[in-house]
Design a protein around this motif. Sequence first.
Motif, PDB file in Angstrom:
ATOM      1  N   SER A   1       3.018  13.429   0.000  1.00 30.27           N
ATOM      2  CA  SER A   1       2.640  14.797   0.364  1.00 30.27           C
ATOM      3  C   SER A   1       3.296  15.244   1.668  1.00 30.27           C
ATOM      4  N   GLY A   2       3.518  14.283   2.560  1.00 29.88           N
ATOM      5  CA  GLY A   2       4.142  14.634   3.832  1.00 29.88           C
ATOM      6  C   GLY A   2       5.494  15.295   3.674  1.00 29.88           C
ATOM      7  N   LEU A   3       6.198  14.959   2.608  1.00 29.39           N
ATOM      8  CA  LEU A   3       7.513  15.566   2.372  1.00 29.39           C
ATOM      9  C   LEU A   3       7.408  17.076   2.169  1.00 29.39           C
ATOM     10  N   PHE A   4       6.224  17.544   1.766  1.00 25.18           N
ATOM     11  CA  PHE A   4       6.020  18.969   1.517  1.00 25.18           C
ATOM     12  C   PHE A   4       5.273  19.651   2.655  1.00 25.18           C
ATOM     13  N   LEU A   5       4.877  18.857   3.657  1.00 21.71           N
ATOM     14  CA  LEU A   5       4.088  19.398   4.765  1.00 21.71           C
ATOM     15  C   LEU A   5       4.706  19.026   6.115  1.00 21.71           C
ATOM     16  N   LEU A   6       6.012  19.112   6.177  1.00 21.17           N
ATOM     17  CA  LEU A   6       6.726  18.722   7.389  1.00 21.17           C
ATOM     18  C   LEU A   6       6.499  19.676   8.564  1.00 21.17           C
ATOM     19  N   GLN A   7       5.883  20.819   8.315  1.00 24.51           N
ATOM     20  CA  GLN A   7       5.574  21.738   9.410  1.00 24.51           C
ATOM     21  C   GLN A   7       4.425  21.213  10.272  1.00 24.51           C
ATOM     22  N   TYR A   8       3.729  20.191   9.783  1.00 23.08           N
ATOM     23  CA  TYR A   8       2.658  19.547  10.543  1.00 23.08           C
ATOM     24  C   TYR A   8       3.162  18.207  11.063  1.00 23.08           C
ATOM     25  N   THR A   9       2.831  17.898  12.296  1.00 19.33           N
ATOM     26  CA  THR A   9       3.226  16.601  12.851  1.00 19.33           C
ATOM     27  C   THR A   9       2.688  15.464  11.985  1.00 19.33           C
ATOM     28  N   SER A  10       1.475  15.613  11.505  1.00 23.16           N
ATOM     29  CA  SER A  10       0.896  14.587  10.622  1.00 23.16           C
ATOM     30  C   SER A  10       1.706  14.450   9.341  1.00 23.16           C
ATOM     31  N   GLY A  11       2.195  15.561   8.833  1.00 18.64           N
ATOM     32  CA  GLY A  11       3.024  15.534   7.634  1.00 18.64           C
ATOM     33  C   GLY A  11       4.303  14.745   7.842  1.00 18.64           C
ATOM     34  N   VAL A  12       4.888  14.872   9.034  1.00 15.12           N
ATOM     35  CA  VAL A  12       6.109  14.118   9.343  1.00 15.12           C
ATOM     36  C   VAL A  12       5.792  12.621   9.356  1.00 15.12           C
ATOM     37  N   TRP A  13       4.710  12.236  10.043  1.00  6.98           N
ATOM     38  CA  TRP A  13       4.340  10.818  10.091  1.00  6.98           C
ATOM     39  C   TRP A  13       4.050  10.272   8.702  1.00  6.98           C
ATOM     40  N   ILE A  14       3.365  11.055   7.882  1.00  5.54           N
ATOM     41  CA  ILE A  14       3.044  10.613   6.525  1.00  5.54           C
ATOM     42  C   ILE A  14       4.315  10.504   5.692  1.00  5.54           C
ATOM     43  N   ALA A  15       5.231  11.455   5.871  1.00  5.26           N
ATOM     44  CA  ALA A  15       6.495  11.394   5.131  1.00  5.26           C
ATOM     45  C   ALA A  15       7.278  10.133   5.490  1.00  5.26           C
ATOM     46  N   VAL A  16       7.320   9.803   6.763  1.00  4.25           N
ATOM     47  CA  VAL A  16       8.124   8.662   7.211  1.00  4.25           C
ATOM     48  C   VAL A  16       7.440   7.339   6.890  1.00  4.25           C
ATOM     49  N   LEU A  17       6.203   7.175   7.333  1.00  2.00           N
ATOM     50  CA  LEU A  17       5.520   5.884   7.161  1.00  2.00           C
ATOM     51  C   LEU A  17       4.813   5.762   5.819  1.00  2.00           C
ATOM     52  N   GLY A  18       4.245   6.859   5.350  1.00  2.00           N
ATOM     53  CA  GLY A  18       3.551   6.823   4.063  1.00  2.00           C
ATOM     54  C   GLY A  18       4.499   6.573   2.916  1.00  2.00           C
ATOM     55  N   ALA A  19       5.520   7.385   2.858  1.00  3.07           N
ATOM     56  CA  ALA A  19       6.502   7.218   1.788  1.00  3.07           C
ATOM     57  C   ALA A  19       7.388   6.002   2.032  1.00  3.07           C
ATOM     58  N   GLY A  20       7.535   5.596   3.302  1.00  9.51           N
ATOM     59  CA  GLY A  20       8.365   4.437   3.620  1.00  9.51           C
ATOM     60  C   GLY A  20       7.936   3.182   2.895  1.00  9.51           C
ATOM     61  N   ALA A  21       6.632   2.954   2.828  1.00  8.49           N
ATOM     62  CA  ALA A  21       6.123   1.766   2.128  1.00  8.49           C
ATOM     63  C   ALA A  21       6.462   1.826   0.651  1.00  8.49           C
ATOM     64  N   ILE A  22       6.300   2.993   0.077  1.00 10.16           N
ATOM     65  CA  ILE A  22       6.591   3.144  -1.346  1.00 10.16           C
ATOM     66  C   ILE A  22       8.091   2.960  -1.586  1.00 10.16           C
ATOM     67  N   LEU A  23       8.909   3.544  -0.736  1.00 11.81           N
ATOM     68  CA  LEU A  23      10.360   3.426  -0.911  1.00 11.81           C
ATOM     69  C   LEU A  23      10.844   1.989  -0.725  1.00 11.81           C
ATOM     70  N   LEU A  24      10.203   1.234   0.154  1.00  9.37           N
ATOM     71  CA  LEU A  24      10.559  -0.173   0.313  1.00  9.37           C
ATOM     72  C   LEU A  24      10.167  -0.981  -0.927  1.00  9.37           C
ATOM     73  N   ASN A  25       9.129  -0.543  -1.607  1.00 11.16           N
ATOM     74  CA  ASN A  25       8.681  -1.242  -2.806  1.00 11.16           C
ATOM     75  C   ASN A  25       9.570  -0.990  -4.024  1.00 11.16           C
ATOM     76  N   VAL A  26      10.284   0.110  -4.058  1.00  6.44           N
ATOM     77  CA  VAL A  26      11.107   0.426  -5.228  1.00  6.44           C
ATOM     78  C   VAL A  26      12.138  -0.664  -5.521  1.00  6.44           C
TER      79      VAL A  26
END
Length: 142
Positions: free
Chosen positions: A33-58
């Motif tokens: 979700s952070g990828l779609f909410l980058l206007q929020y600082t929390s969205g940036v953190w979620i995009a980087v760290l939240g999606a990061g775990a998933i992307l490392l798992n691929v």
Amino acid sequence: MINLILRILKSSFSMPVWVQIWIYFFLIPANFSGLFLLQYTSGVWIAVLGAGAILLNVPILFMNGGFSKVLAIPHLIFWIPLQIILLYRYFTVPELSDFEQTYILIVTVINGISIAFDIVDTREWLNGNRDVVGFPGEPVKL
């Protein structure tokens, strides 16, 4: 490539239904979700760290042609710091909008539940439970 994708799908559908629902309807959407909410600082953190775990798992998922308990480890590496950052923001940034406060709470609850499962899965992985889901007796390759 088609055989690999079919194998991953078989592994996915071999998980309990509640786990499939949890992963595909809660965990992945919350962390991308952070990828779609980058206007929020929390969205940036979620995009980087939240999606990061998933992307490392691929790559792990594709290398093994399915799901296994080793996939919990990247979640712990990325999501524990994410939890700390989000909760710090929630409790120390007074100008957060109502939306961002709610967003932080939703992601921290979802990831907090996942982290609890991931601790159990990591312990099981370290204790030798290394089969690919849906392919009993076939250990994960790392």
